[in-house]
Design a protein around this motif. Structure first.
Motif, mmCIF file in Angstrom:
data_model
loop_
_atom_site.group_PDB
_atom_site.id
_atom_site.type_symbol
_atom_site.label_atom_id
_atom_site.label_comp_id
_atom_site.label_asym_id
_atom_site.label_seq_id
_atom_site.Cartn_x
_atom_site.Cartn_y
_atom_site.Cartn_z
ATOM 1 N N GLU A 77 4.201 0.289 5.341
ATOM 2 C CA GLU A 77 4.028 0.517 6.658
ATOM 3 C C GLU A 77 4.388 -0.070 7.955
ATOM 4 O OE1 GLU A 77 -0.336 3.027 6.198
ATOM 5 O OE2 GLU A 77 1.603 4.779 4.717
ATOM 6 N N SER A 78 2.994 -1.004 8.204
ATOM 7 C CA SER A 78 2.933 -1.582 8.643
ATOM 8 C C SER A 78 4.354 -2.768 9.707
ATOM 9 C CB SER A 78 2.245 -2.819 8.846
ATOM 10 O OG SER A 78 2.079 -3.626 7.982
ATOM 11 N N GLN B 32 1.138 -0.890 0.419
ATOM 12 C CA GLN B 32 1.719 0.683 0.795
ATOM 13 C C GLN B 32 1.339 -0.062 2.329
ATOM 14 O OE1 GLN B 32 0.605 5.229 0.595
ATOM 15 N NE2 GLN B 32 1.562 4.325 -0.587
ATOM 16 N N LYS B 33 0.011 -0.732 3.012
ATOM 17 C CA LYS B 33 -0.246 -0.825 4.075
ATOM 18 C C LYS B 33 0.101 -1.309 4.473
ATOM 19 C CE LYS B 33 -3.807 0.885 6.003
ATOM 20 N NZ LYS B 33 -4.416 2.453 5.310
ATOM 21 N N ASN C 164 6.718 -0.276 10.108
ATOM 22 C CA ASN C 164 6.877 1.198 11.493
ATOM 23 C C ASN C 164 6.365 2.551 10.669
ATOM 24 O OD1 ASN C 164 5.103 1.313 13.808
ATOM 25 N ND2 ASN C 164 6.668 1.042 14.627
ATOM 26 N N LYS D 109 4.940 6.419 8.238
ATOM 27 C CA LYS D 109 3.254 6.951 7.823
ATOM 28 C C LYS D 109 3.699 7.201 6.507
ATOM 29 C CE LYS D 109 -0.873 7.574 8.288
ATOM 30 N NZ LYS D 109 -1.005 6.487 7.913
ATOM 31 N N ASN E 260 1.091 6.901 3.286
ATOM 32 C CA ASN E 260 0.243 7.671 2.737
ATOM 33 C C ASN E 260 0.071 8.241 1.514
ATOM 34 O OD1 ASN E 260 -2.554 8.211 2.590
ATOM 35 N ND2 ASN E 260 -2.932 9.776 3.438
#
Lengths: 802, 286, 203
Positions: B245-246, B241-242, B249, B251, B253
């Motif tokens: 997200e990166s 998931q991280k 770009n 979020k 969570n």
């Protein structure tokens, strides 16, 4: 008739067609010395006038009681010679024809062998002729009335047509009103005729017609009798409203406290438990839905407001004409009719089965019939009531599909319906944006392609690609698909999604087919006898089918079929009587123990259980003989093909001094025999060891016929069944397997019995099989005389193998 | 209730939390699991199967043959193994040629497989009427704060002739569980979409995009938690998931829990026993 | 020389087009179709009516060079090399969405696995990463009898793509931190593996 009738044998030269290959003089002499043969003559062209005169004179002079004609195929001249018989006062069924042209002289080259075969064939006919009996076809008066099952457009149309011709017509419909699906439609393709405007006048004239009686809320429960004289019992379910008293004022509906989804409006609208199905309903009277009425279903009151249990009856109390009658019960009525037209139509497949379109998960995903209802209600989204602008039409929902829940055939109306609806939408809504997701547009009827062009002209989006899924997305619906022509993915939001579900046979089709004794096709619809030539006829004489009950079709085709069926009925009943073939199964008195095996086997329901014995209805029996070999008591036999006659013929054909091996081919009378004849007409030669016997069907044969053949000298047996026979290939092979097992037990190679089927043009297939069979048997060790004696003993001791 | 338990390779490594929570809840719910002795790789959906099909079938058949000797139904927590083992059963049932070849290979190892083992997914067992009833009785904490988007993925429901846990287009069984536990269920687009796990190692870009679509559609439909029954899906949706997200770009969570962990929470089992500390996106907030 | 070569190529194109046009497949075409029909998943390819419901719902179609229905069409036209060297067969994520919805029962994902196998054997692989993955996966299983993630991980690390390398290393570390990466190799009896491989390794 004396016990040993005198027989005359006449052998035709056929202008060399026969005599060039067969030594007819030798045949004449060989037959002349047989017992009871008083005359054995040859002549060129027996079918000519001099030939006929010769036979007549011989009969008169020598007082002949039986006549055997050895000539061309019975398919050619049987009626000619039967007329000859009649003219000299002999019963036509005392004639036996031997086919020595198509199945002998034309297909064999060796004169010696062909002559030997001819002698065997004629000898067999003489043997059989000894046992021939006079028979008379029965004439039967028919009932000049018709039952039409199903009151949609097909039923309405054929009923009107027949009523106008003067027949009494009973139309039964299981819903509270006639009209069917057509009454639900808005406009029709490709002419934009208003559906109700063209249908309802027909409904009205039907209801006023003096020759028509309509039963609504009614279903058939029992069909007895035979073609021309059916007795049909129908059940009329209670309407709880007196048809004649009700004035259709609908005041009752206003005060009724219960609401239910309207089936006429395809569940888009709620109506009361007492209701009139639609404005133009015939009969135009209220009806109570007993599943919802509080008075009639107290258990529902448990869920509803308390205190109303079984006591509501507001409609009854308030009806000014006192039409409501909760005391109505089922009524059983017997109708006597000569013919039946089945027009039970179709229903839509439940789109829930095709899960990816999310039908049932969002109110704005609807079927095409629902869209037609929405058009008539004033187009709106069922969820919010807004006017939809962007509408997706998804075609082939469950059609052309080989999956478990799908249907392999095309629904035939989906494309045109979607095109029609796209055009209607375009007319009704400014800025409308119809998208049609199609697999192939099928616009094959008169004016259909032009209709399709019109929709293209109105800038309808035609997307070639079956939609992959519909995703409910809040208030809108997302459709995912591929445009297969562009190879581009499509994800579009729509206001409304209209599905075209597959068309499936109406509920109860299977039960009705069983009741009527007619067949269903693999698609579950009723099966016609011939797709092109007998499109509305079923395997049972006097029962016809029309419309979507036969398979998906549009209104145009339906009305054509309805008229075709009406015309067929008129032809059938118009003569006032029908003649029944005397070649039917009969009961040998004193043998039947009422085990009932035959009753279940009979495909035409001609056999029923009586007090001490079964009863065979000679009018229903079609002589297929399936029942005969299954009778453990050998109590059944077939007129004109009795066991005595057959065994005499088998012996005659298999016995004889000449040493050529002999194979007996039992050939089904209709198709297969014609097919083998066709081989003769094309001079396709095969081994003279093959000798044919004409039988109604392979179903006629029991193990004893097979054993008699082997005992008498045959060394191989072939079954040639017609593919159209009621005794289908699987059943024939199944029975042949049993015979093979028995042969094996007796030490006769099972491969000496070869079953096959054929169609008329497929003679080559049959004859190749003849060739191969002869070759195969040649390789086997011959059947010894001792073996044949053993078989004979087995037959004499009447120990028929189990 | 006794079952032969086939954990699958991941349960011993990447899905320790799934393994822990499974064992913890089964203990409470009286479902006895007997780990198949000396089990091996299930043969994989495609990796080994595409490379050496018969070998892959034989690998699966070895596990099934061992289970056959145990005379129990097999249960596996891994959707991929569920698919592979069922597929193997189907192939061996329908294709006599393959069956005899496989049995020839197994004969060397002292096995013979008669295709009699029934293969269940852990969810099949836990959501059966009896166990579900038991859960209802033993619930200690009503999970009222949870808004759970059940994620079925591919191999629980597709292809329906092999994996028939539920309807392939509109499955509802996990949602029923969610409601039983007092949580609210979330209906969302990604329910049965593919997370792209099989491409995770080789076509990461695509896999990330596919997982992103699922997570976003759940999040946007109001979920605060995603329930899954497959550790490949869990790996893609949680551990990656991280990366998602990166990469995009954004979020997200969104905690991703195994359905066993959720049941465990409702049953009041200690967090540590459920392996909740091992989740990358922490579910602490709820 | 060059001109002749060009015209030769042209000629070949023309004859190929003709063969497709008149609908009589060349011998090789028929061979390929027959071969595919014998593979698991290929039994129903002639049933395809090109309706497109496979392509419409495919989650990975964006990364394919040919859509699923195009691959079937190409097989039916005998385009063996193009099919086996396509990226489609490797990009398919085997989610079975298309197979579940296909109205003609074409089992596309299973067919993809069979075609991967064929492509590896015929050396027509276009997507090395995925086929290497299969090979490494197989090697690891063959060694331990079970999966050993770290070893597979190390084998797979692609040093030419820095971003992906970085992400994968980070993923590894993340797993390690949560105790989900077992460095110890699985210990089971593996003596049977080689004998089984021997028995089941065709070709």
């Amino acid at each position: 008739m004396s016990q040993k009738p005198s027989i005359g044998v006449f052998i035709c030269h056929c202008g060399g067609n026969i005599s060039d290959t067969v030594d007819v003089t030798r045949v004449k002499e060989a037959i002349g010395i047989l017992d009871q043969v008083k005359v054995s003559e040859t002549l060129d062209y027996l079918c000519s006038n001099p030939g006929q005169e010769m036979i007549k004179n011989a009969v008169r002079e020598k007082v002949l009681e039986r006549v055997v004609v050895a000539s061309c195929s019975p398919r050619m001249h049987i009626n000619t010679f039967r007329q000859v018989m009649k003219s000299v006062g002999l019963n036509p069924y005392l004639l036996e024809i031997v086919n020595i042209r198509e199945q002998c002289s034309w297909v064999h080259g060796d004169k010696e062998k062909a002559t030997n075969k001819t002698i065997a064939l004629v000898r067999a006919a003489v043997q059989r002729a000894r046992y021939l009996e006079p028979l008379t076809p029965e004439k039967l008066k028919v009932t000049e009335s018709v039952l039409v099952i199903g009151g949609g457009i097909a039923g309405i149309y054929s009923a009107l047509e027949l009523a106008d011709k003067g027949y009494q017509v009973y139309l039964i419909e299981r819903n509270p009103s006639i009209g069917g699906h057509m009454a639900q439609l808005s406009k029709t393709f490709p002419t934009f005729d208003c559906s109700a405007c063209i249908l309802t006048p027909k409904m009205v004239s039907l209801s006023h017609h003096p020759n028509v009686k309509i039963f609504t809320n009614a279903e058939p429960v029992l069909v007895e009798g035979s073609s021309g004289r059916f007795k049909v019992t129908i059940r009329v379910k209670p309407r709880y409203v007196d048809l004649y008293r009700c004035k259709a004022c609908e005041e009752c509906a206003e005060i009724c406290p219960v609401e239910k989804p309207s089936s006429f409006e395809e569940n888009l609208v709620q109506e009361k438990a007492i209701y009139i199905p639609f404005k133009q309903a015939i009969p135009n009277a209220s009806v109570i839905d007993k599943d919802y009425c509080l008075y009639l279903t107290p258990y529902l009151a448990v869920l509803g407001p308390p205190g109303k249990r079984g006591v509501c009856a507001r409609c009854k109390k308030n009806c000014k004409s006192d039409a409501v009658n909760f005391g109505q019960k089922d009524i059983l009525l017997d109708l006597k009719v000569g013919a039946i037209i089945v027009s039970t139509g179709f229903s839509l497949m439940d789109p829930l089965l095709i899960g990816q379109y999310s039908f049932g998960f969002h109110p704005d995903i609807i079927t095409n019939i629902q869209f037609d209802r929405l058009m008539l209600q004033g187009l709106h989204k069922p969820s919010t009531g807004e006017v939809p602008k962007k509408v997706a039409f998804i075609l082939c929902v469950g059609s052309r599909s080989e999956t478990a829940s799908g249907r392999s055939y095309c629904c035939k109306i989906g494309c045109m319906t979607a095109i029609k609806q796209a055009l209607l939408l375009d007319k009704a809504v400014p800025e409308a944006d119809p998208w049609i997701f199609y697999t192939d547009v099928r616009a094959f009827g008169k004016g259909y392609e032009e209709f399709y062009a019109k929709a293209r002209g109105h800038l309808t989006h035609f997307i070639r690609g079956r939609a992959a899924e519909v995703i409910p997305n809040g208030s809108s619906l997302m459709v995912k698909a591929t445009d297969t022509l562009l190879g581009k993915q499509i994800e579009e939001q729509f206001d409304l999604v209209v599905l075209s579900p597959a068309l499936v046979p109406n509920k109860g089709t299977k039960e009705l087919a069983n009741m009527l004794g007619i067949d269903l096709g693999p698609d579950g619809f009723f099966l016609e006898v011939h797709h092109k030539l007998k499109g509305v006829e079923t395997k049972r004489q006097g029962i016809f089918v029309a419309g979507a009950a036969l398979g998906p079709k549009d209104i145009h085709e339906t009305t054509m079929e309805a008229m075709a069926a009406a015309s067929k009925v008129a032809t059938f009943l118009g003569r006032g009587e029908k003649s029944v073939s005397p070649e039917v199964v009969y009961l040998i008195p004193g043998r039947c123990n009422l085990c009932g095996i035959c009753v279940n086997q009979c495909p035409t329901k001609a056999i029923s259980k009586g007090k001490n014995e079964v009863i065979i209805n000679p009018i229903s029996c079609n002589g297929c003989s399936i029942c005969i070999p299954v009778c453990p008591k050998e109590a059944l036999d077939l007129k004109n093909t009795t066991d005595e006659q057959m065994i005499a013929q088998i012996k005659g054909i298999a016995e004889g001094e000449d040493t050529t091996p002999r194979k007996i081919a039992f050939v089904q009378k209709r198709t297969a025999y014609g097919s083998v004849d066709l081989g003769g007409q094309n001079r396709r030669s095969y081994s003279p060891e093959i000798r044919t016997i004409r039988v109604p069907s392979m179903a006629r044969l029991g193990i004893k016929h097979i054993l008699h053949a082997f005992a008498a000298g045959a060394d191989g047996i072939i079954f040639v069944e017609g593919e159209d026979s009621i005794f289908n290939e699987d059943r024939m092979r199944e029975r042949a397997m049993l015979f093979k097992k028995d042969l094996g037990k007796l030490g006769i190679h099972p491969l000496r019995l070869q079953p096959t089927t054929t169609t008329l043009p497929q003679y080559e297939k049959t004859l190749v099989l003849f060739d191969n069979f002869v070759e195969r048997v040649k390789k086997m060790t011959p059947i010894t005389q001792e073996k044949r004696e053993e078989v004979k003993k087995c037959l004499e001791s009447e120990k028929i193998i189990e | 209730m006794k079952y032969a338990f086939y954990p699958g390779c991941s349960n011993h490594s990447m899905a320790k939390d799934y393994d822990d929570s499974t064992k913890a809840i089964c203990k409470v719910l009286d479902v006895e699991l007997f780990e198949i002795p000396d089990w091996n790789c299930c043969g994989s959906i495609d990796a080994v199967y595409s490379f050496k099909p018969l070998y892959s079938i034989a690998l699966a058949a070895r596990n099934l043959a061992i289970t056959e000797k145990m005379q129990m139904d097999l249960v596996t927590p891994c959707s991929a193994c569920y698919f592979t083992l069922n597929r193997t059963n189907k192939i061996l049932r329908e294709d006599a040629g393959t069956k005899s070849k496989v049995n020839e290979a197994l004969a060397n190892l002292g096995f013979n497989y008669n295709v009699s083992v029934r293969v269940w997914h852990l969810a099949d067992i836990i959501l059966s009427d009896i166990v579900l009833q038991k859960i209802k009785e033993k619930v200690k904490n009503q999970l009222t704060k949870f808004k759970i988007a059940s994620y079925y993925g591919c191999y629980l429901v597709r292809p329906p002739e092999i994996c028939n846990f539920d309807d392939p287009e509109h499955p509802t069984h996990l949602d029923e569980l969610v409601e039983t536990l007092g949580a609210s269920k979330i209906d969302y687009y990604g329910k049965t979409r593919c997370c792209g796990a099989s491409l995770g190692m080789t076509n990461e870009e695509l896999a990330l995009k596919m997982s992103k679509d699922i997570l976003l559609s759940a999040k946007n439909s109001g979920a605060n938690c995603l329930a899954t029954a497959c550790h490949l899906c869990h790996l893609n949706l949680d551990a990656r998931q991280k990366d998602i997200e990166s990469r995009f770009n954004i979020k997200i969570n969104l905690p991703v829990l195994y359905f066993t962990q959720i049941i465990g929470l409702a049953l009041g089992i200690e967090l540590k026993q459920l392996g909740l500390q091992r989740n990358w996106v922490s579910p602490k907030e709820i | 020389m060059r001109a002749r070569k060009l015209s030769n190529e042209k000629e070949q194109l023309v004859t190929e087009a003709k063969a497709i046009q008149i609908g009589v497949p060349k011998e090789s075409m028929r061979d390929f179709i027959k071969e595919v029909m014998k593979m698991p998943g290929g039994e129903k390819i002639l049933e395809c009516i090109q309706c497109g419901s496979c392509a419409g719902g495919c989650p990975t179609i964006f990364a394919m060079d040919y859509s699923p229905m195009q691959i079937i069409k190409m097989i039916n036209l005998g385009m063996k090399e193009k099919v086996l060297s396509s990226s489609t067969i490797w990009v398919c994520s085997l989610c079975y969405t298309c197979a579940t919805r296909c109205p003609r029962n074409v089992d596309f994902p299973t067919l993809m696995m069979s075609l991967r196998n064929k492509a590896i054997r015929e050396n027509l692989v276009n997507n090395c990463a995925k086929s290497n993955f299969h090979r490494y996966f197989f090697e690891v299983i063959n060694k331990y009898g079970r999966m050993h993630v770290p070893e597979l991980f190390v084998k797979l690390l692609d040093i030419t793509n820095f971003n992906s390398l970085l992400r994968n290393v980070r993923l590894g570390l993340r797993l390690f931190k949560t105790g989900k990466l077992q460095l110890r190799a699985p210990k089971i009896e593996t003596s049977w593996v080689s004998s089984m491989l021997e028995k089941t390794d065709q070709e």
